[in-house]
Write an enzyme that holds these catalytic residues in place. Structure first.
Site, short mmCIF file in Angstrom:
data_model
loop_
_atom_site.label_atom_id
_atom_site.label_comp_id
_atom_site.label_asym_id
_atom_site.label_seq_id
_atom_site.Cartn_x
_atom_site.Cartn_y
_atom_site.Cartn_z
N LYS A 31 0.83 -1.21 0.00
CA LYS A 31 0.00 0.00 0.00
C LYS A 31 0.87 1.26 0.00
O LYS A 31 0.62 2.20 -0.76
CB LYS A 31 -0.91 -0.04 1.23
N SER A 32 1.89 1.28 0.84
CA SER A 32 2.75 2.47 0.92
C SER A 32 3.42 2.74 -0.43
O SER A 32 3.51 3.89 -0.88
CB SER A 32 3.85 2.26 1.97
N GLY A 104 -4.74 7.93 5.80
CA GLY A 104 -3.80 8.91 6.36
C GLY A 104 -2.62 9.12 5.43
O GLY A 104 -2.16 10.24 5.24
N ARG A 132 -7.65 12.61 12.87
CA ARG A 132 -6.21 12.31 12.95
C ARG A 132 -5.36 13.58 12.87
O ARG A 132 -5.71 14.53 12.19
CB ARG A 132 -5.84 11.29 11.87
N SER A 177 7.97 9.56 11.38
CA SER A 177 6.83 9.35 10.48
C SER A 177 7.28 9.42 9.03
O SER A 177 7.72 10.46 8.55
CB SER A 177 5.75 10.40 10.74
N GLN A 179 5.28 9.31 6.66
CA GLN A 179 4.30 10.16 5.97
C GLN A 179 4.76 11.61 6.00
O GLN A 179 4.67 12.32 4.99
CB GLN A 179 2.93 10.00 6.61
N ASP A 324 2.53 -0.82 12.29
CA ASP A 324 1.25 -1.29 11.73
C ASP A 324 0.98 -2.76 12.08
O ASP A 324 -0.15 -3.23 11.95
CB ASP A 324 1.25 -1.14 10.20
N ARG A 355 -5.57 2.39 18.36
CA ARG A 355 -5.33 0.93 18.34
C ARG A 355 -4.95 0.37 19.70
O ARG A 355 -5.10 -0.83 19.93
CB ARG A 355 -4.28 0.58 17.29
C1 S3P Z 1 2.98 4.84 6.22
C2 S3P Z 1 3.68 5.20 7.34
C3 S3P Z 1 3.24 4.86 8.69
C4 S3P Z 1 2.24 3.72 8.70
C5 S3P Z 1 1.18 3.91 7.66
C6 S3P Z 1 1.79 3.99 6.28
C7 S3P Z 1 3.48 5.30 4.91
O1 S3P Z 1 2.66 6.00 9.28
O2 S3P Z 1 1.66 3.58 9.98
O3 S3P Z 1 0.26 2.83 7.70
O4 S3P Z 1 3.06 4.77 3.86
O5 S3P Z 1 4.31 6.21 4.91
P1 S3P Z 1 3.56 7.16 9.92
O6 S3P Z 1 4.57 7.51 8.93
O7 S3P Z 1 2.66 8.30 10.22
O8 S3P Z 1 4.13 6.55 11.15
#
Ligand code: S3P
Length: 438
Positions: A31-32, A104, A132, A177, A179, A324, A355
């Site tokens: 997914k990422s 997110g 969030r 993070s 993200q 995760d 969670r």
């Molecule tokens: C993700 C980073 C993680 C993870 C999320 C996917 C990503 O979050 O928990 O499911 O694709 O960059 P954070 O970067 O906020 O920790």
């Protein structure tokens, strides 16, 4: 309960204790990587081809968002292959709000893109997304020059972005993070000067890896123990990407095979690169019979056999690399001998659900001896016989972790999981894959 271990009514799924799981399967496309592949292909001038994409709603919505900006993306064929005709010049002001649904990653990464685009973007999502924390991305993007507003002074979605005219910053995120890092790197691709992200604990590196594939490899270094990534404005080149299997999804299959007696499975072609394979280390420490057969530097086949597990501790720098997977690791811990501690994981409270609260309350309903702490869980293991009714709280990973507990329940037991449709955000075929292993 029927003879099949899994039966679905409208939105409640009954999972009964299963016999051995056996066979070879693939986890869905990561997914990422799928989110990032689509976004970078949209920014690259020309035609990119992506195969093996996640079919989950989260990624479908990122594709729809890019389409709303003007990127041309073909419908996915049977192999999850899409053709993307990208280029920054194609992108224009979307007519309507962009709805990321439950994602997110989608929202935070798209904020990084919106910040560099010289027009208005309005970003919304579902109820969970609107709870969030967004300040972690909004605040550095504002420091780069983006004008962003939203509820609670931009801490919460809906968010309204008027982007363009960015300048790079040198920034150390307060939470580890990927993200946040990725949003800043995406914005940095369209900013004056250099954008530097300093991570105390290195997070998953998909954005860095895919930027290299698109001909704009960032500079990566270790500075005083920090993982430091530097990017400058760059034009991306189109690329071909075959998305490997998602380790976070593979984790549900791996734990199910470890817990159900007599099981032996192979999960093929799983991404095990930096920042994603932490759950395998945890399980191996717990005594899992788990072979990681490398295909190349970042992918492997996982060979898993039923194992008696022992308790462990998961804390500190190890947490971001398995954040995760903690819900399903908590299920593994429930069946392990001894007391497992998850600490330094307060981030779990701001995922698709809280969670820490949701997995502890639902495992407790299944008569697992579990305590929620401020930043984690304490799971007293044993030989639970989970049965009864539980809820997903709209969180895909809680639903799938509970399904694994149901499979491990042993003959004659079973659990009903309400709100199972949440699984569609990341893995619409999850139950079919489990069925294929029986
Ligand atoms: C993700 C980073 C993680 C993870 C999320 C996917 C990503 O979050 O928990 O499911 O694709 O960059 P954070 O970067 O906020 O920790």
């Amino acid at each position: 309960m029927t003879t099949s271990p899994i039966t679905a009514t409208t939105d409640t799924v009954l999972v009964a204790g299963a016999g051995p799981l056996r066979g070879r399967v693939r986890a869905p496309g990561d997914k990422s990587i799928s989110h990032r592949g689509l976004i970078l292909a949209a920014l690259a001038e020309g035609t990119s081809v992506l195969s093996g994409l996640s079919r989950g709603d989260d990624v479908v919505r990122t594709a729809a968002a890019l389409d709303a900006y003007g990127t041309r993306i073909s419908a996915a064929d049977g192999d999850g292959r899409v053709v993307v005709i990208g280029g920054v010049e194609r992108l224009g002001e979307p007519e309507r709000p962009i709805d990321v649904g439950n994602s997110g990653t989608g929202l935070r990464l798209l904020l990084g893109v919106a910040a560099r685009l010289p027009f208005l973007s309005v970003l919304i999502g579902d109820e969970s997304i609107h709870r969030r924390p967004m300040e972690r991305v909004v605040s550095p993007l504002r420091a780069m020059g983006a004008r962003i507003d939203g509820r609670d002074d931009g801490r919460l979605a809906p968010l309204v972005v008027r982007g363009g005219d960015l300048a790079g910053i040198d920034y150390a995120p307060s939470v580890p993070s990927a993200q946040v890092k990725s949003a800043l790197l995406l914005a940095g691709l369209g900013a004056r000067g250099e954008t530097v992200v300093r991570e105390r604990v290195a997070t998953r590196r998909h954005t860095e890896e895919l930027l290299a594939l698109a001909g704009a490899a960032p500079e990566i270094g270790d500075e005083g123990g920090d993982h430091v990534v530097r990017v400058r404005a760059a034009d991306l080149s189109p690329f071909e990407l075959d998305v490997p299997g998602d380790p976070s999804q593979a984790a549900f299959l791996v734990v199910a095979a470890l817990l159900v007696p007599g099981s032996e499975i192979v999960v093929e072609n799983v991404y095990v690169g930096p920042g994603r394979a932490g759950f395998l280390d945890v399980l191996i420490r717990m005594g899992a019979d788990l072979e990681i057969v490398r295909r190349d530097v970042t992918t492997a086949d996982l060979v898993v056999r039923h194992s008696a597990l022992l308790a462990t501790e998961v804390r500190g720098a190890e947490v971001p690399g398995c954040i995760d997977e903690i819900p399903v690791l908590a299920v593994a811990a429930a069946f392990a001998e001894g007391t497992t501690v998850f600490a330094d994981a307060a981030e779990l409270r701001v995922k698709e659900s809280d969670r820490i609260a949701t997995i502890s309350s639902e495992l407790a309903r299944l008569e697992v001896d579990v305590e929620a702490t401020a930043d984690g869980l304490i799971v007293h293991g044993g030989r639970p016989r989970p049965s009864g009714a539980v809820r997903s709280y709209g969180d895909h990973r809680i639903a799938m972790a509970l399904a694994v507990a149901g499979l491990a329940a042993g003959p004659g037991s079973g659990i009903a999981i309400e709100g199972f449709a949440a699984v569609d955000t990341s893995w619409p075929g999850f139950l079919d894959t489990l069925d294929a292993l029986r």
